[in-house]
Design an enzyme around this catalytic site. Structure first.
Site, PDB file in Angstrom:
ATOM      1  N   ASP A  28      29.502  36.544  45.078  1.00  0.00           N
ATOM      2  CA  ASP A  28      29.483  36.309  46.525  1.00  0.00           C
ATOM      3  C   ASP A  28      30.029  34.939  46.913  1.00  0.00           C
ATOM      4  O   ASP A  28      30.285  34.698  48.088  1.00  0.00           O
ATOM      5  CB  ASP A  28      28.052  36.430  47.065  1.00  0.00           C
ATOM      6  CG  ASP A  28      27.514  37.850  46.964  1.00  0.00           C
ATOM      7  OD1 ASP A  28      28.321  38.791  47.094  1.00  0.00           O
ATOM      8  OD2 ASP A  28      26.304  38.021  46.745  1.00  0.00           O
ATOM      9  N   ILE A  81      56.730  30.930  39.696  1.00  0.00           N
ATOM     10  CA  ILE A  81      55.780  31.346  38.663  1.00  0.00           C
ATOM     11  C   ILE A  81      55.632  30.280  37.587  1.00  0.00           C
ATOM     12  O   ILE A  81      54.631  30.245  36.872  1.00  0.00           O
ATOM     13  CB  ILE A  81      56.176  32.689  38.016  1.00  0.00           C
ATOM     14  CG1 ILE A  81      57.422  32.542  37.145  1.00  0.00           C
ATOM     15  CG2 ILE A  81      56.367  33.770  39.072  1.00  0.00           C
ATOM     16  CD1 ILE A  81      57.672  33.721  36.236  1.00  0.00           C
ATOM     17  N   VAL A 137      31.619  48.572  42.100  1.00  0.00           N
ATOM     18  CA  VAL A 137      32.970  48.427  41.558  1.00  0.00           C
ATOM     19  C   VAL A 137      33.358  46.948  41.541  1.00  0.00           C
ATOM     20  O   VAL A 137      34.043  46.460  40.633  1.00  0.00           O
ATOM     21  CB  VAL A 137      33.976  49.227  42.426  1.00  0.00           C
ATOM     22  CG1 VAL A 137      35.411  48.814  42.120  1.00  0.00           C
ATOM     23  CG2 VAL A 137      33.805  50.718  42.181  1.00  0.00           C
ATOM     24  N   ARG A 182      46.137  56.483  59.279  1.00  0.00           N
ATOM     25  CA  ARG A 182      44.677  56.448  59.319  1.00  0.00           C
ATOM     26  C   ARG A 182      44.153  55.025  59.517  1.00  0.00           C
ATOM     27  O   ARG A 182      44.840  54.040  59.256  1.00  0.00           O
ATOM     28  CB  ARG A 182      44.093  56.998  58.007  1.00  0.00           C
ATOM     29  CG  ARG A 182      44.110  58.512  57.945  1.00  0.00           C
ATOM     30  CD  ARG A 182      43.529  59.015  56.648  1.00  0.00           C
ATOM     31  NE  ARG A 182      43.469  60.476  56.651  1.00  0.00           N
ATOM     32  CZ  ARG A 182      43.539  61.232  55.577  1.00  0.00           C
ATOM     33  NH1 ARG A 182      43.663  60.687  54.388  1.00  0.00           N
ATOM     34  NH2 ARG A 182      43.474  62.546  55.671  1.00  0.00           N
TER      35      ARG A 182
END
EC number: 2.7.1.11
Length: 766
Positions: free
Chosen positions: A146, A510, A279, A181
């Site tokens: 959290d 990178i 998950v 959606r």
């Protein structure tokens, strides 16, 4: 000296504590099932060996178990725990957990002398033992998905949880786009909205609901209007993220089902709910978490080594990119103050107490997600162009989106330059609007296109395009080529007034080879790609005994990717240009691996940066290891190549790119106002501090004039002359069982929790 580890988090932290403890000559124990195992004693407390934590880096959860323990909350339970520790001579305790676990550990420390006296009175221990083990030292590491613990920018486990969330969001967005959606996603965060907030930033969600900032009355209408506006601009989907602890101003819980029913009732949109649940707690740890946990584990051991009977319990934390030590109870008390402020409905105070990182995330989200009406925007006649330069890096698109939207919010007209400076002098410049960058956050590569072409040979044509489009400021996003470009533009100010405008660069590559910053946009995504591949490669040998893998990484002459991937994947060696090596070093590494292969360790991993040495190539090292390891182990080699540049950006890169781009645009706005010449009706500045790179330096996000970075740069090899991560290389060697020295000059000293940092010192790692 003896250590004990009580784990509620990352295996990487346990591995680091155990191996660093053994390295310094301590006897190290770990405990099974948390405080319950300490209370029960017996086989729950076992001495750890070096091999005890082999092959645990890639494993999620905890290999030694964890459990809540009501008995430890009683004095009788703590008395039993004290007896079991004294019987084994344990006087140093490293606790990995949340504020409850850490508070319990501190109480245990405070009661320690009284507990020992009681054990002496009961005849359980001798007075000599009580005298010998009279002080208990505590160091904490925060393990919580959290990120709800004050005093640290990131807790162990948070980044991995964000990876799980973003993986799901990216997958959902494809189906949502196909079917037009609306998706309502519920994520964990009963008392802290960090996961929901950063996920919303990282995926560009239309709306987010978190416990720290309940929506105003009438929020339902505002949300539906926002969803409608998004659809009217051509979007085929909406994403709403709800923290499980979200409430309205009156304390009424806002559930994901309530939000879904609201959207269906008011908008008629096809709407689905996805509750991610546990998950978020599972899966393989991210590269960031592995490195963070390893650094914190070593720092914890160093803190315990330096502890005295008067030393207060501390917690090792992350501030920017710096390891720090803070008084444990100061952090716990501030964490509890956050909850108290929320209980008293003092939400603005709660946001401030969460820390500058959380507050900055919230401000950035509001700035990017909610477009102000035209009438409320500042009136500005400035035109700002944004372009990408150099090789593509994941997170570039998030940075462009952030720049465009913050620029529009600041009242500027934004222009996108396609294909870098090559596109600039060819006139590939187009005005870009708010909706044009919708959905860009999660896209890999560079949607604007990017080229390595420098502006030096085409300054006249670029100046002409600047005049034609009346460009008043430039934001350049890229790697080493972007730095070289800004230097050329700054020098060209003597001959072209068009370049006498604010110029800002965001480091994105990178390779992480740009001077002036500890981290670049895109490096975290590449690092995760390498580490994930290393995990798979090592797993491929699970049925094969004694195999060593030689893996080549990208990075030019910069060894950041090889070194950090080596630390995150448990490599035995990582060859880089910055640390010269010869045939004797190679032979020593082969002998070291040969010795390890005679134990229970059956797999070896060696990384090589692509330009680490022109003679000791990947093929040469592979052939050397193959020949010298005959009869002990066999070898395989892999060149990872451009897969390191691809893929969707990691949550870190999305968030880092978004936030530093927003900060850069606000800087540009200030410089435009400062350099505007009212009488001439134009922007003009040739000052050094108006051609800057924005980078993270230790604890702060800092604007640095590019001309001042020239002395810090090795232009031949395209790397900074000094690189912070080189100090972590001995850590990788120590954890791989090499005898080496470890520089502790950067080790954290005990500090105090800072409640209100100034904006200039603010830095956030994610």
């Amino acid at each position: 000296m003896t250590f004990l580890v009580e784990l509620k988090g990352m295996n990487a932290a346990v591995r680091a504590v155990i191996r660093m403890g053994i390295y310094v000559g301590a006897k190290v124990y770990f405990i099974h099932e948390g405080y319950q195992g300490m209370v029960d004693g017996g086989e729950n407390i076992k001495e750890a060996k070096w091999e005890s934590v082999s092959s645990v880096l890639q494993m999620g959860g905890t290999v030694i178990g964890s459990a809540r323990c009501s008995e430890f909350r009683t004095r009788e339970g703590r008395l039993k725990a004290a007896l079991h520790l004294v019987q084994r001579g344990i006087t140093n305790l490293c606790v990995i957990g949340g504020d409850g676990s850490l508070t319990g550990a501190n109480l245990f420390r405070e009661e320690w002398s009284g507990l020992l006296e009681e054990l002496v009175q009961q005849g359980e221990i001798e007075e000599e033992a009580a005298s010998t083990y009279s002080a208990l030292h505590i160091v904490g590491m925060v393990g919580s998905i959290d990120n709800d613990f004050c005093g640290t920018d990131m807790t162990i486990g948070t980044d991995s949880a964000l990876h799980r969330i973003i993986e799901v969001v990216d997958a959902i967005m494809t189906t949502a786009q196909s079917h037009q959606r609306t998706f309502v996603l519920e994520v964990m965060g009963r008392h802290c909205g960090y996961l929901a907030l950063v996920s919303a930033l990282a995926c560009g969600a239309d709306w987010v609901l978190i416990p720290e900032m309940p929506p105003d009355d009438g929020w339902e209408e505002k949300m539906c209007r926002k969803l409608s506006e998004t659809r009217s601009r051509g979007s085929r989907l909406n994403i709403i993220i709800v923290a499980e602890g979200a409430t309205d101003k009156h304390g009424t819980t806002i559930t994901s089902d309530y939000v879904k029913d609201l959207v269906v009732r008011c908008m008629g949109f096809d709407t689905r709910v996805t509750i991610l649940g546990h998950v978020q707690r599972g899966g393989t740890p991210s590269a960031f978490d592995r490195i963070l946990a390893s650094r914190m584990g070593v720092e914890a051991v160093l803190a315990l080594l330096g502890a005295s009977p008067s030393t207060e319990a501390c917690v090792v934390s992350l501030c920017g990119n710096q390891a720090v030590r803070l008084p444990l109870m100061e952090c716990v008390q501030m964490t509890q103050e956050v909850q108290k402020a929320m209980d008293e409905r003092k939400f603005e105070e709660a946001v401030k107490l969460r820390g500058r990182s959380f507050e900055n995330n919230l401000k950035t989200y509001k700035l990017l997600a909610h477009r102000k009406p035209e009438s409320q925007l500042p009136h500005s006649s400035f035109n700002v162009a944004v372009l990408n330069v150099g090789a593509p890096a994941a997170g570039m698109n998030a940075a462009v989106r952030s720049a465009v939207r913050v620029g529009i919010s600041e009242g500027h007209k934004m222009f996108a330059v396609y294909d870098g400076f090559e596109g600039f002098y060819n006139g590939q410049i187009k005005a870009v609007k708010w909706a044009d960058v919708g959905g860009w956050t999660g896209q890999g590569g560079s949607l604007l296109g990017t080229k390595r072409t420098l502006p030096g040979k085409h300054l006249d044509k670029i100046a002409e395009q600047m005049r034609k489009h009346n460009i008043n400021a430039l934001l350049v996003i890229g790697g080493f080529e972007a730095l070289e470009s800004l230097l050329q533009l700054h020098e060209a100010r003597l001959h072209f007034e068009e370049f006498c405008v604010p110029l800002c660069m965001l480091p994105a590559t990178i390779s992480n080879n740009v001077p002036g910053t500890d981290l670049t946009i895109g490096a975290d995504t590449a690092l995760n790609a390498i580490v994930e591949t290393c995990d798979r490669i090592k797993q491929s040998a699970s049925g094969t005994k004694r195999r060593v893998f030689i893996i080549e990484t990208m990075g030019g002459f910069c060894g950041y990717l090889a070194s950090m991937a080596g630390l995150a994947s448990g490599a035995d060696a990582a060859y880089v240009y910055e640390e010269p090596f010869d045939i004797r070093d190679l032979q020593s590494n082969v002998e070291h691996l040969t010795e390890k292969m005679k134990t229970s360790i059956q797999r070896g991993l060696v990384l090589r940066n692509e330009n680490s040495n022109k003679n000791y190539t990947t093929d040469f090292i592979y052939q050397l290891y193959t020949e010298e390891g005959k009869g002990v182990f066999d070898c395989r080699k892999n060149v990872l190549g451009h897969m390191q540049q691809g893929g969707a950006p990691s949550p870190f890169d999305r968030n880092f790119g978004t936030k530093i781009s927003a900060k850069a645009m606000q800087w540009i706005s200030r410089k435009l106002k400062e350099s505007y010449r009212q009488g001439e009706g134009r922007v003009f500045t040739s000052a050094e501090d108006t051609a800057c790179l924005l980078g993270m330096r230790r604890r702060a996000l800092v604007f640095q004039p590019v001309v001042q970075l020239k002395d810090d740069t090795d232009f031949v090899h395209r790397i900074p002359k000094e690189q912070w991560w080189l100090k972590l290389r001995p850590l990788m060697k120590i954890l791989a069982k090499y005898k080496t020295s470890y520089d502790i000059s950067d080790s954290g000293q005990l500090e105090h929790v800072v409640r209100n940092q100034s904006k200039e010192s603010e830095a956030s790692t994610i």
